[in-house]
Design a protein around this motif. Structure first.
Motif, PDB file in Angstrom:
ATOM      1  N   GLY A  91       0.793  -1.230   0.000  1.00 42.44           N
ATOM      2  CA  GLY A  91       0.000   0.000   0.000  1.00 42.44           C
ATOM      3  C   GLY A  91       0.817   1.267   0.000  1.00 42.44           C
ATOM      4  O   GLY A  91       0.417   2.268   0.611  1.00 42.44           O
ATOM      5  N   GLY A  92       1.952   1.240  -0.672  1.00 42.91           N
ATOM      6  CA  GLY A  92       2.781   2.434  -0.767  1.00 42.91           C
ATOM      7  C   GLY A  92       3.682   2.676   0.425  1.00 42.91           C
ATOM      8  O   GLY A  92       4.305   3.730   0.512  1.00 42.91           O
ATOM      9  N   HIS A  93       3.759   1.705   1.347  1.00 42.14           N
ATOM     10  CA  HIS A  93       4.596   1.857   2.533  1.00 42.14           C
ATOM     11  C   HIS A  93       5.381   0.571   2.782  1.00 42.14           C
ATOM     12  O   HIS A  93       4.986  -0.518   2.363  1.00 42.14           O
ATOM     13  N   TRP A  94       6.482   0.746   3.517  1.00 43.70           N
ATOM     14  CA  TRP A  94       7.303  -0.404   3.889  1.00 43.70           C
ATOM     15  C   TRP A  94       6.950  -0.853   5.306  1.00 43.70           C
ATOM     16  O   TRP A  94       6.791  -0.027   6.202  1.00 43.70           O
ATOM     17  N   PHE A  95       6.813  -2.162   5.492  1.00 45.15           N
ATOM     18  CA  PHE A  95       6.493  -2.727   6.789  1.00 45.15           C
ATOM     19  C   PHE A  95       7.442  -3.872   7.094  1.00 45.15           C
ATOM     20  O   PHE A  95       7.970  -4.527   6.177  1.00 45.15           O
ATOM     21  N   LEU A  96       7.646  -4.131   8.389  1.00 55.85           N
ATOM     22  CA  LEU A  96       8.378  -5.314   8.789  1.00 55.85           C
ATOM     23  C   LEU A  96       7.533  -6.552   8.490  1.00 55.85           C
ATOM     24  O   LEU A  96       6.340  -6.588   8.808  1.00 55.85           O
ATOM     25  N   SER A  97       8.134  -7.541   7.879  1.00 60.40           N
ATOM     26  CA  SER A  97       7.416  -8.762   7.542  1.00 60.40           C
ATOM     27  C   SER A  97       7.055  -9.536   8.810  1.00 60.40           C
ATOM     28  O   SER A  97       7.730  -9.414   9.837  1.00 60.40           O
ATOM     29  N   LYS A  98       5.991 -10.323   8.732  1.00 56.40           N
ATOM     30  CA  LYS A  98       5.635 -11.184   9.839  1.00 56.40           C
ATOM     31  C   LYS A  98       6.662 -12.296   9.961  1.00 56.40           C
ATOM     32  O   LYS A  98       6.945 -13.020   9.009  1.00 56.40           O
ATOM     33  N   MET A  99       7.221 -12.435  11.131  1.00 57.53           N
ATOM     34  CA  MET A  99       8.331 -13.354  11.325  1.00 57.53           C
ATOM     35  C   MET A  99       7.876 -14.806  11.372  1.00 57.53           C
ATOM     36  O   MET A  99       6.898 -15.151  12.044  1.00 57.53           O
ATOM     37  N   THR A 100       8.588 -15.630  10.620  1.00 55.92           N
ATOM     38  CA  THR A 100       8.462 -17.080  10.698  1.00 55.92           C
ATOM     39  C   THR A 100       9.866 -17.649  10.875  1.00 55.92           C
ATOM     40  O   THR A 100      10.863 -16.943  10.681  1.00 55.92           O
ATOM     41  N   THR A 101       9.936 -18.907  11.218  1.00 54.86           N
ATOM     42  CA  THR A 101      11.251 -19.531  11.410  1.00 54.86           C
ATOM     43  C   THR A 101      12.076 -19.462  10.138  1.00 54.86           C
ATOM     44  O   THR A 101      13.276 -19.140  10.168  1.00 54.86           O
ATOM     45  N   ALA A 102      11.442 -19.728   8.996  1.00 59.02           N
ATOM     46  CA  ALA A 102      12.157 -19.683   7.714  1.00 59.02           C
ATOM     47  C   ALA A 102      12.623 -18.266   7.397  1.00 59.02           C
ATOM     48  O   ALA A 102      13.742 -18.048   6.899  1.00 59.02           O
ATOM     49  N   LEU A 103      11.774 -17.267   7.684  1.00 59.20           N
ATOM     50  CA  LEU A 103      12.137 -15.887   7.387  1.00 59.20           C
ATOM     51  C   LEU A 103      13.268 -15.411   8.291  1.00 59.20           C
ATOM     52  O   LEU A 103      14.169 -14.699   7.842  1.00 59.20           O
ATOM     53  N   VAL A 104      13.233 -15.783   9.561  1.00 56.49           N
ATOM     54  CA  VAL A 104      14.321 -15.422  10.476  1.00 56.49           C
ATOM     55  C   VAL A 104      15.647 -15.955   9.968  1.00 56.49           C
ATOM     56  O   VAL A 104      16.659 -15.245   9.940  1.00 56.49           O
ATOM     57  N   THR A 105      15.653 -17.206   9.546  1.00 55.97           N
ATOM     58  CA  THR A 105      16.882 -17.802   9.006  1.00 55.97           C
ATOM     59  C   THR A 105      17.335 -17.059   7.764  1.00 55.97           C
ATOM     60  O   THR A 105      18.532 -16.777   7.589  1.00 55.97           O
ATOM     61  N   ARG A 106      16.384 -16.723   6.889  1.00 57.78           N
ATOM     62  CA  ARG A 106      16.719 -16.025   5.648  1.00 57.78           C
ATOM     63  C   ARG A 106      17.259 -14.628   5.928  1.00 57.78           C
ATOM     64  O   ARG A 106      18.199 -14.170   5.252  1.00 57.78           O
ATOM     65  N   ILE A 107      16.681 -13.937   6.896  1.00 59.93           N
ATOM     66  CA  ILE A 107      17.157 -12.590   7.248  1.00 59.93           C
ATOM     67  C   ILE A 107      18.596 -12.629   7.747  1.00 59.93           C
ATOM     68  O   ILE A 107      19.437 -11.826   7.341  1.00 59.93           O
ATOM     69  N   TRP A 108      18.887 -13.584   8.621  1.00 63.58           N
ATOM     70  CA  TRP A 108      20.242 -13.671   9.169  1.00 63.58           C
ATOM     71  C   TRP A 108      21.246 -14.101   8.100  1.00 63.58           C
ATOM     72  O   TRP A 108      22.377 -13.594   8.060  1.00 63.58           O
ATOM     73  N   GLU A 109      20.853 -15.005   7.229  1.00 61.87           N
ATOM     74  CA  GLU A 109      21.767 -15.433   6.170  1.00 61.87           C
ATOM     75  C   GLU A 109      22.050 -14.292   5.195  1.00 61.87           C
ATOM     76  O   GLU A 109      23.214 -14.027   4.862  1.00 61.87           O
ATOM     77  N   ALA A 110      21.001 -13.622   4.740  1.00 69.04           N
ATOM     78  CA  ALA A 110      21.181 -12.521   3.796  1.00 69.04           C
ATOM     79  C   ALA A 110      21.915 -11.356   4.444  1.00 69.04           C
ATOM     80  O   ALA A 110      22.817 -10.757   3.836  1.00 69.04           O
ATOM     81  N   GLY A 111      21.541 -11.025   5.670  1.00 74.53           N
ATOM     82  CA  GLY A 111      22.198  -9.926   6.359  1.00 74.53           C
ATOM     83  C   GLY A 111      23.669 -10.206   6.611  1.00 74.53           C
ATOM     84  O   GLY A 111      24.509  -9.313   6.497  1.00 74.53           O
ATOM     85  N   THR A 112      23.986 -11.446   6.936  1.00 74.92           N
ATOM     86  CA  THR A 112      25.383 -11.824   7.162  1.00 74.92           C
ATOM     87  C   THR A 112      26.200 -11.704   5.887  1.00 74.92           C
ATOM     88  O   THR A 112      27.298 -11.145   5.881  1.00 74.92           O
ATOM     89  N   VAL A 113      25.664 -12.226   4.787  1.00 70.20           N
ATOM     90  CA  VAL A 113      26.373 -12.152   3.507  1.00 70.20           C
ATOM     91  C   VAL A 113      26.552 -10.700   3.077  1.00 70.20           C
ATOM     92  O   VAL A 113      27.637 -10.301   2.622  1.00 70.20           O
ATOM     93  N   ASN A 114      25.501  -9.880   3.186  1.00 71.78           N
ATOM     94  CA  ASN A 114      25.585  -8.473   2.793  1.00 71.78           C
ATOM     95  C   ASN A 114      26.586  -7.710   3.660  1.00 71.78           C
ATOM     96  O   ASN A 114      27.373  -6.892   3.164  1.00 71.78           O
TER      97      ASN A 114
END
Length: 247
Positions: A38-61
Motif C-alpha cells: 500500500g505504498g509503505h514499507w512494513f516489517l514482515s511477519k516473522m516465521t522460522t524460515a524468514l528469520v533464518t533467511r534474514i540472518w543469512e542474507a544480512g550476514t552475507v551483505n
C-alpha cells in the motif's frame, strides 16, 4: 605521543570510513525483513524460515560491504602511515629526537592497525543489533567468525601497503601495489568461480573468504595463521629498510 598523533591526523578519514560502513551495513540488513504494501514499507511477519533467511542474507551483505570498505581503508591507512610523512619531510624533526627509527616504524604500524578495529567492530555490532531487533533472534556465530577472517585479510593488506609506502617514501607506490593485489586476487576468484560453476559447486561465501573454509586449509585456521605471520613479518622488513634510508 607519536601513537596518538597518528590517530589524530587520520581522524577525519576514520569518521568517513566508519560512517560509510555503518550506513551500508544497516541498509544491507533490511531488505529481507521488509515488505512493500500500500505504498509503505512494513516489517514482515516473522516465521522460522524468514528469520533464518534474514540472518543469512544480512550476514552475507554485511561481510561483502565490510570486505570492500575495510580493504580500501586498510590500503589508504597503510599508504598514509609513514609514506605521507616522508613525502612531506615531517619526520626530519622527529628523527632528531632521542628515539630509534624502529620506534617510529612500529608505532606508526601499530596505530594504523588499531585504527582498523573500530572500522570493523562497530559495523558488525550494528548488523547484529539490526537483525536482532527485526527477528528477536540471535544467530551471529557465522558473522563473528567471518569478521576475524576479514580483519586478518585487511591487516595483511595494511601491512603490505605500509611496507611499500615506507620503503618508497610515497603514498602513491603503496596504493598502486594495493590496487594490483586486489585486482589479482579478484581475477583469481573469478577464475575459480567459473570452475565452480562448471562443476556445479557454488559456496555461500564465494570469493575471498572462501579461502578460510576448511576444504581449502591444510589444517584448521592454517590460512589465518599465515596471514598473521605475514602481517607481523612485513613491518620487520620495513624497519630494516627504513634504517638504511637517507632522510
Amino acid at each position: 605521543m607519536y601513537f596518538w598523533t597518528c590517530w589524530y591526523t587520520k581522524r577525519y578519514r576514520l569518521v568517513i570510513y566508519l560512517t560509510l560502513a555503518i550506513v551500508l551495513t544497516f541498509m544491507g540488513c533490511l531488505p529481507e525483513a521488509l515488505e512493500y504494501r500500500g505504498g509503505h514499507w512494513f516489517l514482515s511477519k516473522m516465521t522460522t524460515a524468514l528469520v533464518t533467511r534474514i540472518w543469512e542474507a544480512g550476514t552475507v551483505n554485511t561481510i561483502g560491504v565490510l570486505l570492500v570498505v575495510m580493504l580500501f581503508a586498510a590500503a589508504d591507512l597503510g599508504a598514509l602511515a609513514m609514506g605521507e610523512d616522508l613525502k612531506r619531510r615531517e619526520l626530519d624533526f622527529l628523527l632528531t629526537r632521542p628515539k630509534p627509527r624502529n620506534y617510529f616504524v612500529w608505532t606508526s604500524w601499530l596505530a594504523g592497525l588499531t585504527e582498523l578495529v573500530p572500522l570493523l567492530a562497530f559495523p558488525i555490532l550494528t548488523s547484529i543489533l539490526v537483525m536482532f531487533y527485526t527477528t528477536h533472534a540471535l544467530h551471529a556465530g557465522v558473522l563473528v567468525r567471518m569478521s576475524l577472517a576479514i580483519f586478518a585479510m585487511t591487516a595483511a593488506m595494511y601491512a603490505l601497503v605500509f611496507l611499500f609506502s615506507t620503503l618508497s617514501g610515497t603514498t602513491q607506490n603503496g596504493l598502486q601495489i594495493a590496487g594490483f593485489v586486489v585486482f589479482l586476487y579478484a581475477g583469481l576468484n573469478y577464475a575459480r568461480s567459473e570452475a565452480w560453476f562448471n562443476g556445479g559447486y557454488h559456496p555461500i561465501f564465494w570469493g575471498a573468504l572462501d579461502w578460510f573454509e576448511p576444504s581449502h586449509q591444510l589444517f584448521p585456521s592454517s590460512n589465518l595463521i599465515v596471514l598473521i605471520c605475514v602481517t607481523f613479518a612485513l613491518p620487520v622488513i620495513a624497519q630494516t629498510g627504513f634504517k638504511r634510508k637517507d632522510l
